[in-house]
Motif scaffolding. Structure first.
Motif, mmCIF file in Angstrom:
data_model
loop_
_atom_site.group_PDB
_atom_site.id
_atom_site.type_symbol
_atom_site.label_atom_id
_atom_site.label_comp_id
_atom_site.label_asym_id
_atom_site.label_seq_id
_atom_site.Cartn_x
_atom_site.Cartn_y
_atom_site.Cartn_z
ATOM 1 N N UNK A 23 16.660 -5.830 -48.770
ATOM 2 C CA UNK A 23 16.812 -6.404 -47.426
ATOM 3 C C UNK A 23 16.972 -7.924 -47.502
ATOM 4 N N UNK A 24 16.055 -8.586 -48.220
ATOM 5 C CA UNK A 24 16.113 -10.051 -48.279
ATOM 6 C C UNK A 24 17.368 -10.520 -49.007
ATOM 7 N N UNK A 25 17.691 -9.830 -50.107
ATOM 8 C CA UNK A 25 18.872 -10.250 -50.864
ATOM 9 C C UNK A 25 20.155 -9.952 -50.097
ATOM 10 N N UNK A 26 20.152 -8.914 -49.250
ATOM 11 C CA UNK A 26 21.336 -8.651 -48.426
ATOM 12 C C UNK A 26 21.547 -9.790 -47.441
ATOM 13 N N UNK A 27 20.448 -10.249 -46.845
ATOM 14 C CA UNK A 27 20.563 -11.374 -45.911
ATOM 15 C C UNK A 27 21.086 -12.603 -46.660
ATOM 16 N N UNK A 28 20.555 -12.814 -47.864
ATOM 17 C CA UNK A 28 21.008 -13.948 -48.671
ATOM 18 C C UNK A 28 22.495 -13.805 -49.016
ATOM 19 N N UNK A 29 22.876 -12.603 -49.458
ATOM 20 C CA UNK A 29 24.262 -12.392 -49.895
ATOM 21 C C UNK A 29 25.236 -12.558 -48.745
ATOM 22 N N UNK A 30 24.795 -12.215 -47.536
ATOM 23 C CA UNK A 30 25.675 -12.350 -46.378
ATOM 24 C C UNK A 30 26.163 -13.780 -46.252
ATOM 25 N N UNK A 31 25.298 -14.733 -46.626
ATOM 26 C CA UNK A 31 25.704 -16.137 -46.550
ATOM 27 C C UNK A 31 26.312 -16.616 -47.859
ATOM 28 N N UNK A 32 25.824 -16.055 -48.968
ATOM 29 C CA UNK A 32 26.291 -16.494 -50.287
ATOM 30 C C UNK A 32 27.760 -16.142 -50.494
ATOM 31 N N UNK A 33 28.132 -14.900 -50.153
ATOM 32 C CA UNK A 33 29.525 -14.481 -50.314
ATOM 33 C C UNK A 33 30.261 -14.700 -48.997
ATOM 34 N N UNK A 34 30.573 -15.949 -48.716
ATOM 35 C CA UNK A 34 31.236 -16.194 -47.443
ATOM 36 C C UNK A 34 32.740 -15.983 -47.561
#
Lengths: 247, 98, 512
Positions: C98-109
């Motif tokens: 969950x946390x890494x998905x939120x992070x990835x949503x911004x990381x892989x813009x």
């Protein structure tokens, strides 16, 4: 010549081992293999494994070929994950740019190929698809099934790709649906089973036959599409014919 | 020596040859071929364990089919990576000569 | 009131949902939809796992549940099994995802990279969950392949030559490992005629064939867990992957194969294990602790340092085996409840896994943030990072506290439990290794912090501030790091949860 030189560098950053190390490693691995062989020889085999159990339940599995029964009923979960494995590689190799065209198969008539080849393809491609269909159907009774059928159908695509006139556009929606269909249908059938029988992947006995066929048809399509994708993309990168492959 | 034992022993031998190849070969294609030889060795052991005289156990056959698909996927992925590295190297070499 | 059995029937969703998410992400064209659905699925997954956890807790300590897929039941069909140990790993996976998905949503813009990332991400999650709940030796092989292939594809996403080479090496090692595992499984099937773990556990005898297959399975899984002599692939793969991928590789992927090792050594093939072999694994672990710390200290790049730290931290996990051997929980099918010391070692190691997963994920996110801000992660050139990237450095420091094992962090509790267990078993030599490992960890983390807090001499401060990252990226890491510390404050409830799971015999309870 140049390519082979390049390929010489194409290793995983490991240098050729010295001759002594090779012999030493060879000796160790031989010794371990012999130990393994002895372990095999001194231990009895379980008789008869699961053969009896599989044969006993074959009648209610929905198919007559025991291997297909194992693959798509007794141990269908393995097959589901196996299609997921194929999907991983497909996604990893898939070009990421979205395309504007909707046509999956494009033909460039300007490329001149031998009339013999054109004639051959006219026969070969429909024949391969027909054989694929037969293999899929016969899988219920005798050796055959989704993977074999998918491989033959993919072969038809490989023949088209090698002939040079045809190109496949993997960014199209059609292509993406074809790649994912097998896993999607499998999951949907598993979910439907869970609703009807209360257990995921448990087929109602009277409907097992056609449900398995539906799963297999979708799987065949996806397997064919994925195998073709693997071939076409590897061929393109090997020929350096696509610039954007570098991403 | 019964037939299935012979198959098992040959399977183990193939596995050993494959391991040797993976460890010793430097070339990526050689390593990949070696991995596939290992795989075939395992499949032979599995198929031999399915053989019980008159009746055949379908479970190892199904496992081998699954294993083949997985091997295809793994091989394709390695080839893809190897070819992309080669492409990068060539582009780099091309740039440096220009 | 819903009955608990109904909750258990959600178990297949733990694998089914991530697969569905993967398909949705592969089919959808819109970046926003992909991200939105992924976060939704991550929430769903977490809530299902929490419900399963409650069901397990309700059933009491040592409870387990078997789900017969297809209704056939072992040995013909494949069973799923969930017990205390499995549910804890599912829970930490769901949380991190969950946390890494939120992070990835911004990381892989960039939509191009994201299109490749999300389906692979969910396939990896499906593989991890499948490995945690599988009760079938061959099914575990397929799950391992899903984990391996998707992890390789995710590492390759970076697209640089270093990343591709690391991915290729990782792929070859992965194939080698899984084939070793598969041969071991083939030998077991040949000798015992079943693939079900519980049935194997009850029929396995100590004979040369079982030893051979135990050796093959162990080599295969050790390759994937990267225990010291077989760790060579890990630093480059973990260091060159995109930040959220590095985080999940170090936090979860290596733990999945460790989890399977625990299952095979202490449960399935327990009759064939020897105390000598268990001590040998412990010795390798101890070497990994010391060597990994030294390599981390000498690393020139920040992400490489964090990756070597994973090699060291994995070493601690392997101290479980000698401690378990000494207190003889290796015959769990008979009675493990009586043996407090042995299950204490297992509880300590599970605690360690959770603490390390949180801290290491936080650390990789912090390192990734620093890297994308500076455009490099060469440690010697990070002067002044504390000023330009305060949150990232703060995250790194807090996560470091847990990795070193300083109170009051989760890492401290984990190490303290492990030390206790070693002392109880009279194996004081592991205590020395653990203390030395903690000291060395303090040295390599201290080195980074000293440089980060150093005054900027010739740095162009203005240039850096233009690279400011979205705040969300920094916060995700911080949340993980703080949870790693909070884990130490709230040791009691977590330990109570572990109590049930420490009796790994439970896996057999439902099926026999």
């Amino acid at each position: 010549m140049f390519i082979s030189l390049e390929f010489q560098q194409q290793n995983t950053n490991e240098k050729e081992l010295s001759r002594v190390t090779c012999w030493l490693l060879g000796a160790i691995i031989t010794a371990l293999s012999i130990a393994l062989t002895i372990a095999l020889l001194v231990t009895d085999k379980a008789v008869p494994g699961l053969a009896d159990l599989a044969a006993k339940n074959l009648d209610i599995s929905g198919v007559e070929n025991p291997v297909t029964a194992v693959l798509l009923n007794f141990r269908s979960y393995d097959t589901l994950l196996e299609i997921a494995v194929l999907l991983i590689v497909a996604v990893a190799i898939l070009p990421t740019q979205s395309s504007t065209t909707t046509q999956f198969l494009s033909v460039d008539d300007k490329i001149i190929i031998s009339p013999v080849l054109v004639g051959l393809l006219k026969w070969l491609v429909p024949l391969a698809i027909l054989v694929g269909g037969y293999l899929l159907w016969t899988g219920a009774y005798s050796p055959g099934g989704a993977f074999q059928a998918g491989a033959v159908v993919a072969g038809a695509g490989v023949a088209l790709s090698l002939a040079g006139r045809h190109d496949f556009l993997w960014q199209t929606t059609k292509a993406r649906v074809a790649l994912n269909l097998g896993l999607l249908v499998f999951l949907l059938v598993a979910a439907a089973n869970a609703i009807v029988t209360g257990t995921s992947l448990q087929y109602p006995v009277e409907h097992a036959g056609w449900l398995i066929l539906v799963v297999e048809i979708a799987a065949t399509l996806s397997i064919a599409a994925i195998l073709l994708l693997l071939f076409v993309r590897l061929k393109k990168i090997a020929e350096r014919s696509e610039q954007e492959i570098n991403q | 020596m019964t037939q299935d034992l012979l198959y098992s022993v040959v399977g183990v031998a193939l596995f050993g040859i494959g391991v040797f190849g993976v460890v010793v070969a430097a070339h990526v294609i050689r390593k990949l071929i070696a991995v596939n030889i290992m795989g075939i060795g395992v499949f032979m052991v599995l198929l031999a364990s399915a053989h019980h005289g008159a009746i055949t156990d379908p479970v190892p056959h199904a496992m081998v089919l699954t294993g083949i698909v997985v091997a295809v996927a793994g091989t394709a992925q390695c080839l893809w990576l190897a070819l992309r590295i080669q492409l990068l190297d060539e582009n780099e070499a091309g740039e440096s000569t220009q | 009131m819903m009955s608990w059995d109904a909750v258990y029937s959600l178990l297949p969703l733990v694998v089914g949902l991530p697969l569905l998410a993967a398909i949705a992400c592969a089919l959808l064209d819109s970046h926003r939809w992909r991200v939105g659905l992924s976060i939704l699925f991550a929430f769903l997954q977490l809530s299902i796992v929490v419900m399963l956890l409650l069901a397990i807790q309700h059933s009491g300590a040592g409870a387990s549940y078997r789900y017969a897929l297809g209704g056939w039941g072992a040995p013909l069909g494949i069973d799923l099994v969930v017990d205390g140990l499995a549910i804890i790993l599912l829970l930490i996976t769901a949380l991190l995802v969950l946390i890494l998905s939120i992070y990835s949503a911004q990381y892989f813009s960039a939509p191009n990279k994201a299109a490749g990332f999300w389906p692979l991400w969910w396939l990896l999650v499906a593989g991890l969950n499948a490995a945690f709940i599988s009760a079938d030796a061959f099914n575990i092989y397929v799950a391992l392949e899903i984990i391996g292939l998707s992890a390789v594809a995710l590492v390759a996403l970076t697209g640089t030559r270093a990343a591709l080479t690391a991915a290729l090496r990782y792929a070859l090692v992965g194939l080698l490992g899984s084939l070793c595992y598969l041969l071991g499984v083939a030998l077991l099937y040949r000798a015992y005629g079943t693939l079900d773990l519980v049935q194997l556990a009850s029929t396995v005898q100590a004979n040369p064939l079982t030893w051979a297959s135990l050796a093959l399975i162990s080599v295969g899984l050790l390759l994937k867990t990267a225990l010291l002599p077989l760790h060579f692939w890990l630093p480059s793969a973990h260091a060159s992957a995109p930040a959220p991928v590095s985080a999940v590789l170090s936090a979860l992927v290596v733990k999945a194969s460790f989890y399977l090792l625990v299952r095979f050594w202490l449960e399935v093939l327990a009759p064939a294990t020897t105390e000598f072999a268990m001590n040998f694994l412990g010795l390798l672990g101890a070497t990994a602790i010391v060597w990994g710390c030294i390599a981390a200290f000498r690393a020139s790049r920040l992400k490489l340092l964090v990756a070597y730290s994973t090699v060291a931290q994995l070493g601690y996990l392997f101290l479980l085996f000698p401690l378990a051997a000494a207190s003889d929980i290796s015959v769990p099918l008979i009675d493990s409840v009586s043996d407090v010391a042995g299950s204490a070692a297992l509880a300590a190691v599970i605690y360690f896994i959770i603490a390390h997963a949180l801290a290491k994920a936080a650390m990789f996110l912090a390192a990734g943030n620093i890297q994308s801000c500076y455009g490099h992660d060469t440690i010697d050139k990070l002067q002044g990072a504390a000023r330009s990237q305060p949150i990232a450095v703060f995250t790194f420091a807090i996560a470091g506290i847990s990795l070193i094992g300083l109170p009051p962090s989760g890492g401290f509790i984990a190490k303290w439990l492990l030390l206790n267990s070693a002392i109880q078993n009279g194996q004081w030599w592991w205590v020395i290794v653990m203390l030395v490992g903690g000291l060395l960890a303090a040295v390599y983390i201290g080195r980074v912090l000293t440089i980060a807090f150093a005054q900027t001499v010739a740095q162009s401060g203005d240039k850096m501030s233009t690279h400011l990252l979205p705040r969300g990226l920094a916060m995700c890491g911080l949340v993980l790091a703080i949870s790693a510390v909070l884990l130490g404050f709230n040791a009691e409830p977590v330990l109570a949860l572990l109590e049930g799971s420490a009796q790994i015999s439970s896996m057999g309870a439902g099926g026999l």
